[in-house]
Design a protein around this motif. Structure first.
Motif, PDB file in Angstrom:
ATOM      1  N   ASN A  92      34.194   4.702  31.580  1.00  0.00           N
ATOM      2  CA  ASN A  92      33.821   4.499  30.539  1.00  0.00           C
ATOM      3  C   ASN A  92      32.507   4.208  29.938  1.00  0.00           C
ATOM      4  OD1 ASN A  92      36.126   5.226  28.255  1.00  0.00           O
ATOM      5  ND2 ASN A  92      36.703   3.014  29.915  1.00  0.00           N
ATOM      6  N   MET A  93      31.365   3.249  31.350  1.00  0.00           N
ATOM      7  CA  MET A  93      30.184   3.137  30.898  1.00  0.00           C
ATOM      8  C   MET A  93      29.492   4.379  30.985  1.00  0.00           C
ATOM      9  SD  MET A  93      29.135  -0.116  29.659  1.00  0.00           S
ATOM     10  CE  MET A  93      30.263  -1.373  30.450  1.00  0.00           C
ATOM     11  N   LYS A  94      30.334   5.635  32.055  1.00  0.00           N
ATOM     12  CA  LYS A  94      29.651   6.815  32.542  1.00  0.00           C
ATOM     13  C   LYS A  94      28.700   7.610  31.129  1.00  0.00           C
ATOM     14  CE  LYS A  94      27.723   9.462  35.262  1.00  0.00           C
ATOM     15  NZ  LYS A  94      27.113  10.836  34.603  1.00  0.00           N
ATOM     16  N   LEU A  95      30.776   7.727  30.368  1.00  0.00           N
ATOM     17  CA  LEU A  95      30.781   8.481  29.449  1.00  0.00           C
ATOM     18  C   LEU A  95      29.752   7.950  28.141  1.00  0.00           C
ATOM     19  CD1 LEU A  95      32.676  10.073  27.820  1.00  0.00           C
ATOM     20  CD2 LEU A  95      33.997   8.046  27.312  1.00  0.00           C
ATOM     21  N   ILE A  96      29.384   6.764  28.113  1.00  0.00           N
ATOM     22  CA  ILE A  96      28.531   6.398  27.312  1.00  0.00           C
ATOM     23  C   ILE A  96      26.940   6.737  26.941  1.00  0.00           C
ATOM     24  CG2 ILE A  96      27.271   4.289  25.752  1.00  0.00           C
ATOM     25  CD1 ILE A  96      29.478   2.648  26.249  1.00  0.00           C
ATOM     26  N   GLN A  97      26.756   7.137  28.877  1.00  0.00           N
ATOM     27  CA  GLN A  97      25.843   7.206  29.064  1.00  0.00           C
ATOM     28  C   GLN A  97      25.628   8.740  28.987  1.00  0.00           C
ATOM     29  OE1 GLN A  97      25.144   7.295  33.313  1.00  0.00           O
ATOM     30  NE2 GLN A  97      22.362   6.937  33.035  1.00  0.00           N
ATOM     31  N   ASP A  98      26.630   9.350  28.819  1.00  0.00           N
ATOM     32  CA  ASP A  98      26.485  10.678  28.957  1.00  0.00           C
ATOM     33  C   ASP A  98      26.330  11.210  27.010  1.00  0.00           C
ATOM     34  OD1 ASP A  98      26.876  11.047  31.557  1.00  0.00           O
ATOM     35  OD2 ASP A  98      29.236  11.570  32.135  1.00  0.00           O
ATOM     36  N   LEU A  99      26.838  10.532  26.711  1.00  0.00           N
ATOM     37  CA  LEU A  99      26.705  10.552  24.891  1.00  0.00           C
ATOM     38  C   LEU A  99      25.663  10.190  25.010  1.00  0.00           C
ATOM     39  CD1 LEU A  99      30.495   9.252  23.735  1.00  0.00           C
ATOM     40  CD2 LEU A  99      29.299  11.560  23.458  1.00  0.00           C
ATOM     41  N   VAL A 100      24.690   9.749  25.599  1.00  0.00           N
ATOM     42  CA  VAL A 100      23.394   9.115  24.580  1.00  0.00           C
ATOM     43  C   VAL A 100      22.601  10.558  24.661  1.00  0.00           C
ATOM     44  CG1 VAL A 100      21.707   7.316  24.906  1.00  0.00           C
ATOM     45  CG2 VAL A 100      23.990   6.559  24.619  1.00  0.00           C
ATOM     46  N   GLN A 101      22.746  10.959  26.685  1.00  0.00           N
ATOM     47  CA  GLN A 101      21.751  11.620  27.048  1.00  0.00           C
ATOM     48  C   GLN A 101      22.850  12.873  27.083  1.00  0.00           C
ATOM     49  OE1 GLN A 101      20.764  10.747  31.229  1.00  0.00           O
ATOM     50  NE2 GLN A 101      20.539   8.554  30.943  1.00  0.00           N
ATOM     51  N   SER A 102      23.166  13.329  26.076  1.00  0.00           N
ATOM     52  CA  SER A 102      23.671  14.863  26.281  1.00  0.00           C
ATOM     53  C   SER A 102      22.753  15.212  24.438  1.00  0.00           C
ATOM     54  CB  SER A 102      24.923  14.598  24.921  1.00  0.00           C
ATOM     55  OG  SER A 102      25.376  13.956  24.018  1.00  0.00           O
ATOM     56  N   GLY A 144      32.418  -7.275  30.967  1.00  0.00           N
ATOM     57  CA  GLY A 144      33.615  -6.453  31.613  1.00  0.00           C
ATOM     58  C   GLY A 144      33.571  -5.006  30.935  1.00  0.00           C
ATOM     59  N   LYS A 145      34.947  -4.351  30.478  1.00  0.00           N
ATOM     60  CA  LYS A 145      35.452  -3.335  30.349  1.00  0.00           C
ATOM     61  C   LYS A 145      34.703  -3.178  28.436  1.00  0.00           C
ATOM     62  CE  LYS A 145      38.564  -2.911  33.476  1.00  0.00           C
ATOM     63  NZ  LYS A 145      40.292  -3.170  34.595  1.00  0.00           N
ATOM     64  N   VAL A 146      34.742  -1.996  28.750  1.00  0.00           N
ATOM     65  CA  VAL A 146      34.383  -1.266  27.201  1.00  0.00           C
ATOM     66  C   VAL A 146      35.838  -0.912  26.516  1.00  0.00           C
ATOM     67  CG1 VAL A 146      34.106   1.059  26.360  1.00  0.00           C
ATOM     68  CG2 VAL A 146      32.687   0.318  28.246  1.00  0.00           C
ATOM     69  N   GLY A 147      35.776  -1.190  24.726  1.00  0.00           N
ATOM     70  CA  GLY A 147      36.994  -1.654  24.420  1.00  0.00           C
ATOM     71  C   GLY A 147      37.118  -0.472  23.206  1.00  0.00           C
ATOM     72  N   SER A 148      35.919  -0.240  22.989  1.00  0.00           N
ATOM     73  CA  SER A 148      36.220   1.427  21.981  1.00  0.00           C
ATOM     74  C   SER A 148      34.754   2.393  21.578  1.00  0.00           C
ATOM     75  CB  SER A 148      36.529   1.228  20.481  1.00  0.00           C
ATOM     76  OG  SER A 148      35.600  -0.104  19.718  1.00  0.00           O
ATOM     77  N   ILE A 149      34.899   2.927  21.814  1.00  0.00           N
ATOM     78  CA  ILE A 149      33.786   4.270  21.197  1.00  0.00           C
ATOM     79  C   ILE A 149      33.757   5.040  20.223  1.00  0.00           C
ATOM     80  CG2 ILE A 149      32.364   5.215  22.132  1.00  0.00           C
ATOM     81  CD1 ILE A 149      33.032   4.665  24.914  1.00  0.00           C
ATOM     82  N   THR A 150      32.492   4.391  19.101  1.00  0.00           N
ATOM     83  CA  THR A 150      33.103   5.350  17.627  1.00  0.00           C
ATOM     84  C   THR A 150      32.286   6.619  17.542  1.00  0.00           C
ATOM     85  OG1 THR A 150      34.766   3.935  16.999  1.00  0.00           O
ATOM     86  CG2 THR A 150      33.596   5.767  15.656  1.00  0.00           C
ATOM     87  N   MET A 151      31.754   7.343  16.876  1.00  0.00           N
ATOM     88  CA  MET A 151      30.500   8.295  16.533  1.00  0.00           C
ATOM     89  C   MET A 151      30.206   8.723  15.343  1.00  0.00           C
ATOM     90  SD  MET A 151      29.024  11.956  18.473  1.00  0.00           S
ATOM     91  CE  MET A 151      28.450  11.282  20.410  1.00  0.00           C
ATOM     92  N   TYR A 152      29.736   8.623  14.378  1.00  0.00           N
ATOM     93  CA  TYR A 152      29.829   8.625  13.111  1.00  0.00           C
ATOM     94  C   TYR A 152      28.282   9.795  13.329  1.00  0.00           C
ATOM     95  CZ  TYR A 152      31.097   4.049  13.044  1.00  0.00           C
ATOM     96  OH  TYR A 152      32.793   2.785  12.723  1.00  0.00           O
ATOM     97  N   HIS A 153      28.945  11.006  12.596  1.00  0.00           N
ATOM     98  CA  HIS A 153      28.188  11.807  12.017  1.00  0.00           C
ATOM     99  C   HIS A 153      28.388  12.317  11.231  1.00  0.00           C
ATOM    100  CE1 HIS A 153      31.187  14.268  14.424  1.00  0.00           C
ATOM    101  NE2 HIS A 153      31.703  13.355  14.043  1.00  0.00           N
ATOM    102  N   ASP A 154      27.576  13.913  10.682  1.00  0.00           N
ATOM    103  CA  ASP A 154      27.436  14.282   9.680  1.00  0.00           C
ATOM    104  C   ASP A 154      28.355  15.968   9.888  1.00  0.00           C
ATOM    105  OD1 ASP A 154      27.127  12.433   7.743  1.00  0.00           O
ATOM    106  OD2 ASP A 154      24.896  13.737   6.630  1.00  0.00           O
TER     107      ASP A 154
END
Length: 358
Positions: free
Chosen positions: A132-142, A280-290
């Motif tokens: 999920n850390m890699k997922l966060i990186q991918d989302l930010v750099q996407s 440790g690990k990630v608890g949740s990931i939420t994106m806010y957009h329109d």
């Protein structure tokens, strides 16, 4: 048949036991030596972990004279610098526990020595191995967030102060900012591609650690248990950092990435007084957009896994040594993490903004 890798462990404290467990789970790896500056401690460590055939040393420099493929450096923080320099110059690949060093100058020399000698300096940030850390990186750099202009990271334990070597500046170098703050910084900065820090304005305190009502070793507690900072980076990016070992609050909030097109909120996993930070690990990931002009919140599904993150860290190091690959988490990158920590500590001491020179 693959080569049997020979590993030495320098520092026989608690974290060294986690290294032993991880190495034991790998094929073709043998722990052949342990060193600790406390007379007799290395031998006790070898006996406790039943490291048959391993040699014990009170002086780590004697361990470095052996033919080794790599060493795990598990010493107190203030020893990271010299032990790492000596290990690299002795032709050993290094698996270094975090934080990288005590000062920025030390970190720079450590990274330069790795480059000069051609041996690996890998720094231990096991939370990176949560997918999920890699997922966060991918989302930010996407690019989905647009231009990221503000990041908030850190976290806080309601009551989670360590003791012993962690609370003495002469041994640890710093407190919560370096101990758990380095994890939060790595999560955010790695997702951003590790931008170059420019200035820091910070504050720190130790109201809880020095109070006998909250800590049994209050009379020996001389590091910070709380810290906050505003850090400016190249690219007109600012980061709001906050970290705590103890506080009268349930949380210091999630990590936030604010972009021109969307925002991302990340919460740490875990509950209880020692939780609330990204060690440790990630608890949740939420994106806010329109979407079509409507405010929209999208819960990003977490990647389910049962990985032992510490094991993954050691496995990655071993595979890099065996296959001749670059360091998975290279010291030359983590210098920027240490630069921020160094700036926070300097600014909080001077009570003014300071510049970071890299």
């Amino acid at each position: 048949m693959s080569k049997q890798l020979k590993i030495g462990i320098i520092g026989g404290g608690g974290i060294a036991g986690a290294h032993v467990r991880a190495y034991r789970e790998l094929n073709d790896v043998e722990i052949v030596a342990v060193a600790d500056a406390v007379p007799g401690k290395a031998a006790q460590f070898i006996n406790h972990w039943e490291l048959s055939g391993a040699r014990a040393f009170d002086d780590y420099r004697q361990l470095l004279e052996l033919e080794l493929d790599g060493v795990s450096i598990c010493t107190p923080n203030v020893a990271h610098y010299q032990v790492t320099i000596d290990a690299l110059r002795a032709g050993k690949n290094v698996m270094l526990e975090k934080p990288m060093s005590v000062t920025l100058e030390e970190a720079v020399e450590m990274a330069q020595t790795a480059e000069k000698t051609g041996y690996m300096l890998n720094v231990g940030f096991q939370p990176r191995y949560d997918p999920n850390m890699k997922l966060i990186q991918d989302l930010v750099q996407s690019g989905e967030l647009g231009k990221v202009y503000y990041v908030e990271t850190g976290g806080g334990r309601r009551r989670g102060m360590p003791g012993g070597t962690f609370i003495r500046k002469e041994i640890a170098g710093a407190g919560a900012i370096a101990d758990i703050g380095c994890y939060s910084l790595d999560m955010a900065l790695n997702a951003l591609g590790y931008p170059k820090p420019l200035t820091v304005s910070a504050y720190s305190s130790n109201h809880f650690g020095t109070n006998a009502k909250f800590h049994p070793e209050a009379n020996r507690f001389d590091v910070e248990d709380f810290g906050v900072a505003m850090v400016r980076f190249e690219g007109d990016l600012v980061l709001n950092f906050k970290i705590s070992w103890a506080m009268h609050m349930d949380t210091l909030g999630p990590t936030l990435f604010l972009g021109t097109d969307a925002g991302l909120k990340v919460t740490p996993a875990g509950t209880g007084p020692w939780s609330g930070v990204f060690d440790g690990k990630v608890g949740s990931i939420t994106m806010y957009h329109d979407i079509k002009g409507h405010h929209t919140e999208s819960a990003i599904p977490l990647i389910a896994h049962n990985k032992n993150l510490f094991h993954e860290k050691i496995r990655d190091f071993v595979e890099a040594v065996r296959d001749g690959k670059p360091a998975p988490i290279p010291g030359e990158l983590i210098v920027r993490n240490q630069a921020v920590i160094d700036g926070i500590l300097r600014s909080s001491l001077l009570k003014r903004e300071v510049e970071i020179h890299l």
